[in-house]
Design a protein around this motif. Sequence first.
Motif, PDB file in Angstrom:
ATOM      1  N   SER A 192      48.234  16.463   3.351  1.00  0.00           N
ATOM      2  CA  SER A 192      47.831  17.135   4.586  1.00  0.00           C
ATOM      3  C   SER A 192      46.328  17.391   4.601  1.00  0.00           C
ATOM      4  N   ILE A 193      45.851  17.866   5.733  1.00  0.00           N
ATOM      5  CA  ILE A 193      44.444  18.248   5.834  1.00  0.00           C
ATOM      6  C   ILE A 193      44.143  19.323   4.796  1.00  0.00           C
ATOM      7  N   SER A 194      45.057  20.271   4.646  1.00  0.00           N
ATOM      8  CA  SER A 194      44.837  21.353   3.673  1.00  0.00           C
ATOM      9  C   SER A 194      44.704  20.799   2.259  1.00  0.00           C
ATOM     10  N   ASP A 195      45.571  19.850   1.911  1.00  0.00           N
ATOM     11  CA  ASP A 195      45.491  19.236   0.576  1.00  0.00           C
ATOM     12  C   ASP A 195      44.114  18.599   0.379  1.00  0.00           C
ATOM     13  N   LEU A 196      43.648  17.931   1.430  1.00  0.00           N
ATOM     14  CA  LEU A 196      42.367  17.222   1.314  1.00  0.00           C
ATOM     15  C   LEU A 196      41.193  18.192   1.251  1.00  0.00           C
ATOM     16  N   VAL A 197      41.291  19.292   1.987  1.00  0.00           N
ATOM     17  CA  VAL A 197      40.244  20.312   1.916  1.00  0.00           C
ATOM     18  C   VAL A 197      40.137  20.804   0.471  1.00  0.00           C
ATOM     19  N   THR A 198      41.271  21.101  -0.120  1.00  0.00           N
ATOM     20  CA  THR A 198      41.292  21.599  -1.501  1.00  0.00           C
ATOM     21  C   THR A 198      40.730  20.546  -2.462  1.00  0.00           C
ATOM     22  N   TRP A 199      41.122  19.310  -2.251  1.00  0.00           N
ATOM     23  CA  TRP A 199      40.654  18.239  -3.141  1.00  0.00           C
ATOM     24  C   TRP A 199      39.154  18.007  -2.981  1.00  0.00           C
ATOM     25  N   LEU A 200      38.712  17.894  -1.734  1.00  0.00           N
ATOM     26  CA  LEU A 200      37.281  17.618  -1.483  1.00  0.00           C
ATOM     27  C   LEU A 200      36.404  18.763  -1.964  1.00  0.00           C
ATOM     28  N   ASP A 201      36.956  19.961  -1.938  1.00  0.00           N
ATOM     29  CA  ASP A 201      36.180  21.108  -2.413  1.00  0.00           C
ATOM     30  C   ASP A 201      35.812  20.930  -3.883  1.00  0.00           C
ATOM     31  N   GLU A 202      36.632  20.191  -4.606  1.00  0.00           N
ATOM     32  CA  GLU A 202      36.356  19.960  -6.029  1.00  0.00           C
ATOM     33  C   GLU A 202      35.667  18.624  -6.281  1.00  0.00           C
ATOM     34  N   ASP A 203      35.495  17.825  -5.243  1.00  0.00           N
ATOM     35  CA  ASP A 203      34.904  16.502  -5.412  1.00  0.00           C
ATOM     36  C   ASP A 203      33.383  16.615  -5.571  1.00  0.00           C
ATOM     37  N   ALA A 204      32.894  16.138  -6.701  1.00  0.00           N
ATOM     38  CA  ALA A 204      31.472  16.309  -7.012  1.00  0.00           C
ATOM     39  C   ALA A 204      30.550  15.589  -6.026  1.00  0.00           C
ATOM     40  N   SER A 205      31.044  14.570  -5.348  1.00  0.00           N
ATOM     41  CA  SER A 205      30.186  13.814  -4.431  1.00  0.00           C
ATOM     42  C   SER A 205      30.176  14.375  -3.018  1.00  0.00           C
ATOM     43  N   THR A 206      30.924  15.447  -2.791  1.00  0.00           N
ATOM     44  CA  THR A 206      31.014  16.025  -1.447  1.00  0.00           C
ATOM     45  C   THR A 206      30.329  17.382  -1.408  1.00  0.00           C
ATOM     46  N   SER A 207      29.418  17.584  -0.430  1.00  0.00           N
ATOM     47  CA  SER A 207      28.792  18.907  -0.322  1.00  0.00           C
ATOM     48  C   SER A 207      29.269  19.649   0.920  1.00  0.00           C
ATOM     49  N   CYS A 208      29.877  18.944   1.848  1.00  0.00           N
ATOM     50  CA  CYS A 208      30.334  19.573   3.087  1.00  0.00           C
ATOM     51  C   CYS A 208      31.563  18.817   3.574  1.00  0.00           C
ATOM     52  N   ILE A 209      32.570  19.559   4.017  1.00  0.00           N
ATOM     53  CA  ILE A 209      33.823  18.942   4.454  1.00  0.00           C
ATOM     54  C   ILE A 209      33.891  18.988   5.978  1.00  0.00           C
ATOM     55  N   SER A 210      33.994  17.814   6.558  1.00  0.00           N
ATOM     56  CA  SER A 210      33.940  17.691   8.004  1.00  0.00           C
ATOM     57  C   SER A 210      35.317  17.220   8.483  1.00  0.00           C
ATOM     58  N   LEU A 211      35.859  17.888   9.493  1.00  0.00           N
ATOM     59  CA  LEU A 211      37.233  17.579   9.904  1.00  0.00           C
ATOM     60  C   LEU A 211      37.322  17.260  11.392  1.00  0.00           C
ATOM     61  N   TYR A 212      38.048  16.200  11.706  1.00  0.00           N
ATOM     62  CA  TYR A 212      38.426  15.982  13.099  1.00  0.00           C
ATOM     63  C   TYR A 212      39.934  16.217  13.166  1.00  0.00           C
ATOM     64  N   ILE A 213      40.312  17.241  13.930  1.00  0.00           N
ATOM     65  CA  ILE A 213      41.703  17.704  13.927  1.00  0.00           C
ATOM     66  C   ILE A 213      42.317  17.590  15.313  1.00  0.00           C
ATOM     67  N   GLU A 214      43.501  17.002  15.375  1.00  0.00           N
ATOM     68  CA  GLU A 214      44.230  17.016  16.646  1.00  0.00           C
ATOM     69  C   GLU A 214      45.289  18.102  16.627  1.00  0.00           C
ATOM     70  N   GLY A 215      45.805  18.381  15.471  1.00  0.00           N
ATOM     71  CA  GLY A 215      46.803  19.435  15.333  1.00  0.00           C
ATOM     72  C   GLY A 215      47.436  19.291  13.976  1.00  0.00           C
ATOM     73  N   PHE A 216      47.931  20.400  13.411  1.00  0.00           N
ATOM     74  CA  PHE A 216      48.639  20.220  12.152  1.00  0.00           C
ATOM     75  C   PHE A 216      49.856  21.099  12.071  1.00  0.00           C
ATOM     76  N   LYS A 217      50.629  20.864  11.026  1.00  0.00           N
ATOM     77  CA  LYS A 217      51.910  21.562  10.896  1.00  0.00           C
ATOM     78  C   LYS A 217      51.745  22.812  10.042  1.00  0.00           C
ATOM     79  N   ASP A 218      50.910  22.709   9.037  1.00  0.00           N
ATOM     80  CA  ASP A 218      50.849  23.777   8.035  1.00  0.00           C
ATOM     81  C   ASP A 218      49.660  24.696   8.284  1.00  0.00           C
ATOM     82  N   GLY A 219      49.696  25.426   9.396  1.00  0.00           N
ATOM     83  CA  GLY A 219      48.580  26.287   9.788  1.00  0.00           C
ATOM     84  C   GLY A 219      48.183  27.298   8.729  1.00  0.00           C
ATOM     85  N   ARG A 220      49.165  27.926   8.143  1.00  0.00           N
ATOM     86  CA  ARG A 220      48.845  28.983   7.162  1.00  0.00           C
ATOM     87  C   ARG A 220      48.301  28.404   5.859  1.00  0.00           C
ATOM     88  N   ALA A 221      48.814  27.235   5.477  1.00  0.00           N
ATOM     89  CA  ALA A 221      48.293  26.578   4.274  1.00  0.00           C
ATOM     90  C   ALA A 221      46.826  26.219   4.515  1.00  0.00           C
TER      91      ALA A 221
END
Length: 703
Positions: A192-221
Amino acid sequence: MNEQINAVLRPKSIAVVGASATPGKIGYTVLENLVKEGYNGVIYPINPTATEILGMKVYKSISDVPGPIDAACITIPAKFVSAAVDECGKKGVKGLIIITSGFSEVGDRALEDEIVAKAHSYNMRILGPNIVGTLSNSDKLNASFAPFLPLEGKASLVTQSGALLIAIDAASFTRRVGFDKLVSIGNAADISISDLVTWLDEDASTSCISLYIEGFKDGRAFIEAGKAASKPIIALKSGVSAHGAAAAASHTGSLAGAAKVYSAAFQQAGVIQASDLNNLFDRTLALSLQPPMRGDNLLVLTNGGGVGVLATDAAERYGLPLKFAPADVQAELKKHMPEFGSAKNPVDMTGMAGLEWYHETTKFAYSHPWVDGLVVLYCETAMTNPMEIAQGILTAVEESGIKDKPITVSFVGGERSDKAMRMLVEKGIPAYPAPDIAVNAMGALREYTHLREMVTEGAVAAPKVDSKTAREVIAKARMEGRGALTEIESKQVFAAYGLPVTTTQLARTEDEAVALAKKIGFPIVMKIVSPDILHKSDAGGVKVNVKDEQAVRDNFRTIMANARAYKADADIHGIAIQEMAPWGTEVILGSVNDPTFGPTMMFGLGGIFVEVLKDVTFRVAPVSAGQAARMLGEIRGAPILAGVRGEAPRDRKALSEVLCLYSNMIFDLADEIAESDANPVLVYEEGKGVKVVDARVILKKKA
Ligand code: ADP
Ligand code: MG
């Protein structure tokens, strides 16, 4: 880091299931892209009939591959995917990149669920299906059918639209916004987007996480992932107009469009928002290159009055109103401008400003502790050379040695300015073609600090509540086959959660009404009690300021007659006899059970203001005291609560507490309550509290 997601986004070896020798086929394009970009892992083309593609040995099946496989990129038709998942699972593949479409997006949810369940049984995770693929500059990985890797940079983008990925990929070069990773998530059946946010947050090559969102299922996650992240996250949410139209029984339902609920959730997640696609690019650039702005003092340097004024306007619009710099700062700046320049803020060095002045003022201002953020503007002139000016700015920044203060730049001009800005961006200084964009980008850097402060502030308190009583009231109504509680029942539920409601009791007869009125004490309020009449005033079912016994009797008959005239077959329980609350400022509380975020609360000014001005604000429940206080300040009518024109300020402390209690109620009863509201809630002078005079609860439909 999650090992399976690692294997999908940064595989050391990748199999292309459905590799094709026919140019134009996706199975060919993906393979070609992997080779062309110089992917440094091992590539295994899989095809039952071919023997060699693009000079590579082809394997008949996954099981024939000699070495271990991190990721399998699947490009075969949907009907063959399930069998391929099995094969991959047996081989010990860690993750699947399923490019193939033809799943839930065309209505085949069963097939999608099947492949996810199957993948999980082998401990594999799935990216997709129905995606373009995934790209990573730092791994020279283009496991997609997008034609090339994006311009190199530090932002990483996750998008729900595959077409947009391909477009942004190409636009990264012309817009000069660099990315490390571009990830298409398509149906997001598993990762999910949430999984990727968590993963990218730890990715050494990423300094900013940019999202294009249409809608998701796991709002609270998503909210939790956002809160836990340590890198800036920026989101562009599209499709904000459709869902608000959903039929709703309460004010809240009709006022809670997706836009407002998503905005609230983004804020609670600590996620910065982009207003549109341009803004996503512009803000992503600044967030990926510059540190956050830690204070409110923005200084603007310019060589032209016009752009200076535009920046001033923008600064106010984006929450960074300009202040005059302290006298000593002004005095120093004065040294680098002609007599008729201005050292206030914006600092106008006039059109005479060349390399040297830009260099000196930038260096001084950027290094000065009063300045929390610097925006440098330049209007192209015939006398000056944009590249030189840019050089002056760059050297000033480099010489200062400062790394924890943001700077953005805007050059307004033609090709020469464009070239100069390109140079600045390459050196890590965000530069934009208009002053308001440079200020907006700075606004994002400031917002980031604010959002982080908010998400790390005090936790939500868990007040003592009597949920047993509340649930009994609800159970009784359900037993009677009702989908809504009466006002009396609603207030019992509210009271069980500590909310200050007016005393109210049911009278079935005139005599009972008189007796109750005497017990409560005149004046009283009388209201129809019927599960079939939700808006009591509309039915002529409310009488306030009832002063004596005779009036009670007269009103009893009138209200009954009105109710029958309004709805002949209404089930009438009787009439509520209620304590008459003194006049106060009317506000409204409301709740919906949002499909994405669950129980979500609304607050706004009550009465006619609700419908006409829609002056309301939202939060996903439950809310902390800090968030509740912020909600009070967010509405346009906030000054009314603060006390206008000599009126005493309202009891905002008590109101904040009520917001917290209410949010706790809807959160705790989320399995029961579909919508609710308290309209109006009367707010008194400071120290005198708050009173809920009307309450409504609509129950969730149960199977
Ligand atoms: P409804 O919204 O179903 O029409 P309400 O209970 O909100 O009915 O009553 C209508 C109006 O009457 C309220 O907006 C408020 O101004 C006034 N009112 C209702 N109950 C009380 C009360 N207990 N004390 C003072 N005013 C009241
Ligand atoms: Mg009402």
